[in-house]
Design an enzyme around this catalytic site. Structure first.
Site, PDB file in Angstrom:
ATOM      1  N   ASN A 123      39.371  29.741  44.968  1.00 32.71           N
ATOM      2  CA  ASN A 123      39.735  30.355  46.245  1.00 32.71           C
ATOM      3  C   ASN A 123      41.226  30.149  46.484  1.00 32.71           C
ATOM      4  OD1 ASN A 123      38.818  27.653  46.493  1.00 32.71           O
ATOM      5  ND2 ASN A 123      38.298  27.889  48.643  1.00 32.71           N
ATOM      6  N   ILE A 124      41.840  31.204  46.996  1.00 35.88           N
ATOM      7  CA  ILE A 124      43.291  31.227  47.210  1.00 35.88           C
ATOM      8  C   ILE A 124      43.527  31.609  48.673  1.00 35.88           C
ATOM      9  CG2 ILE A 124      45.493  32.222  46.451  1.00 35.88           C
ATOM     10  CD1 ILE A 124      43.979  32.985  43.796  1.00 35.88           C
ATOM     11  N   GLU A 125      43.925  30.612  49.465  1.00 33.97           N
ATOM     12  CA  GLU A 125      44.054  30.844  50.905  1.00 33.97           C
ATOM     13  C   GLU A 125      45.446  31.340  51.273  1.00 33.97           C
ATOM     14  OE1 GLU A 125      42.585  27.188  52.645  1.00 33.97           O
ATOM     15  OE2 GLU A 125      40.527  27.784  52.165  1.00 33.97           O
ATOM     16  N   CYS A 149      38.257  34.699  47.845  1.00 37.83           N
ATOM     17  CA  CYS A 149      37.220  33.760  47.387  1.00 37.83           C
ATOM     18  C   CYS A 149      37.311  33.533  45.872  1.00 37.83           C
ATOM     19  CB  CYS A 149      35.832  34.312  47.684  1.00 37.83           C
ATOM     20  SG  CYS A 149      35.396  34.365  49.422  1.00 37.83           S
ATOM     21  N   GLU A 172      34.878  33.512  43.683  1.00 40.77           N
ATOM     22  CA  GLU A 172      34.040  34.433  42.908  1.00 40.77           C
ATOM     23  C   GLU A 172      34.743  35.754  42.654  1.00 40.77           C
ATOM     24  OE1 GLU A 172      33.363  32.768  45.640  1.00 40.77           O
ATOM     25  OE2 GLU A 172      31.219  32.468  45.956  1.00 40.77           O
ATOM     26  N   CYS A 199      29.557  34.320  49.461  1.00 36.35           N
ATOM     27  CA  CYS A 199      29.576  35.034  50.743  1.00 36.35           C
ATOM     28  C   CYS A 199      29.156  36.491  50.536  1.00 36.35           C
ATOM     29  CB  CYS A 199      30.977  34.953  51.374  1.00 36.35           C
ATOM     30  SG  CYS A 199      32.162  36.107  50.671  1.00 36.35           S
ATOM     31  N   CYS A 220      31.469  38.733  48.442  1.00 34.02           N
ATOM     32  CA  CYS A 220      31.398  38.443  47.004  1.00 34.02           C
ATOM     33  C   CYS A 220      30.113  39.011  46.399  1.00 34.02           C
ATOM     34  CB  CYS A 220      31.493  36.944  46.753  1.00 34.02           C
ATOM     35  SG  CYS A 220      33.155  36.303  47.082  1.00 34.02           S
TER      36      CYS A 220
HETATM   37  N1  THU Z   1      34.960  30.711  49.903  1.00 35.38           N
HETATM   38  C1  THU Z   1      34.855  31.114  48.596  1.00 35.38           C
HETATM   39  O1  THU Z   1      35.774  30.922  47.785  1.00 35.38           O
HETATM   40  N2  THU Z   1      33.718  31.730  48.225  1.00 35.38           N
HETATM   41  C2  THU Z   1      32.654  31.979  49.039  1.00 35.38           C
HETATM   42  O2  THU Z   1      31.723  32.644  48.622  1.00 35.38           O
HETATM   43  C3  THU Z   1      32.628  31.418  50.380  1.00 35.38           C
HETATM   44  C4  THU Z   1      33.933  30.923  50.902  1.00 35.38           C
HETATM   45  C5  THU Z   1      36.194  30.046  50.314  1.00 35.38           C
HETATM   46  C6  THU Z   1      37.068  30.821  51.238  1.00 35.38           C
HETATM   47  C7  THU Z   1      37.858  29.723  51.918  1.00 35.38           C
HETATM   48  O3  THU Z   1      38.972  29.401  51.098  1.00 35.38           O
HETATM   49  C8  THU Z   1      36.923  28.540  51.932  1.00 35.38           C
HETATM   50  O4  THU Z   1      35.898  28.832  50.998  1.00 35.38           O
HETATM   51  C9  THU Z   1      36.304  28.244  53.273  1.00 35.38           C
HETATM   52  O5  THU Z   1      35.697  29.379  53.793  1.00 35.38           O
END
Ligand code: THU
Length: 135
Positions: free
Chosen positions: A46-48, A57, A59, A90, A93
């Protein structure tokens, strides 16, 4: 079904990959390891972003990496989280995975190898597909 050797390999890859998660806001790192029908692996984290909605996300990072390299058929996806219970993908994804491989096995796994395996079809029943757009 997924064999134990493949799960172990994907787990090890995910353990290395999760260190690369960019999560300054949530501090919630996730890693995804995607295996193609050919047996090739693509990893993702995940890359915020400071604009939270621009976050990607783990995935989808893995799926987009694979598709942009010319791979569109997937067999297995492992999602690794440092949590007590496994984390499931999520909705966004699930929809993106569904575009390419409905019968893919999704392995949701924790550091201590707590594991749930479901197909994407089980996670996203009654999905909207390309065929639904036919007139
Ligand atoms: N996140 C994912 O990488 N994949 C998911 O399916 C659910 C959420 C990440 C997004 C964010 O960086 C962190 O989890 C919290 O929501």
């Amino acid at each position: 079904m997924v064999d134990k050797k493949t799960i172990d390999k994907m787990y090890e890859l995910a353990k290395e990959t999760i260190e690369k998660a960019y999560v300054p806001y949530s501090k919630f790192p996730l890693a995804a390891v995607l295996m193609t029908k050919e047996g090739k692996f693509f990893t993702g984290v995940n890359i915020e972003n400071a604009a939270y909605g621009s976050t990607m996300c783990a995935e989808r990072t893995a799926v987009f990496k694979a598709v942009s390299e010319g791979y569109k058929e997937f067999k297995t996806l492992l999602i690794l989280s440092n949590t007590k219970k496994p984390v499931s993908p999520c909705g966004a994804c699930r929809q993106v995975i569904n575009e390419f491989s409905k019968d893919i096995d999704i392995i949701m796994m924790t550091y201590d190898k707590n594991m749930i395996i479901k197909t994407n079809n089980e996670l996203l029943p009654g999905s909207f597909n390309r065929e639904d757009m036919e007139k």
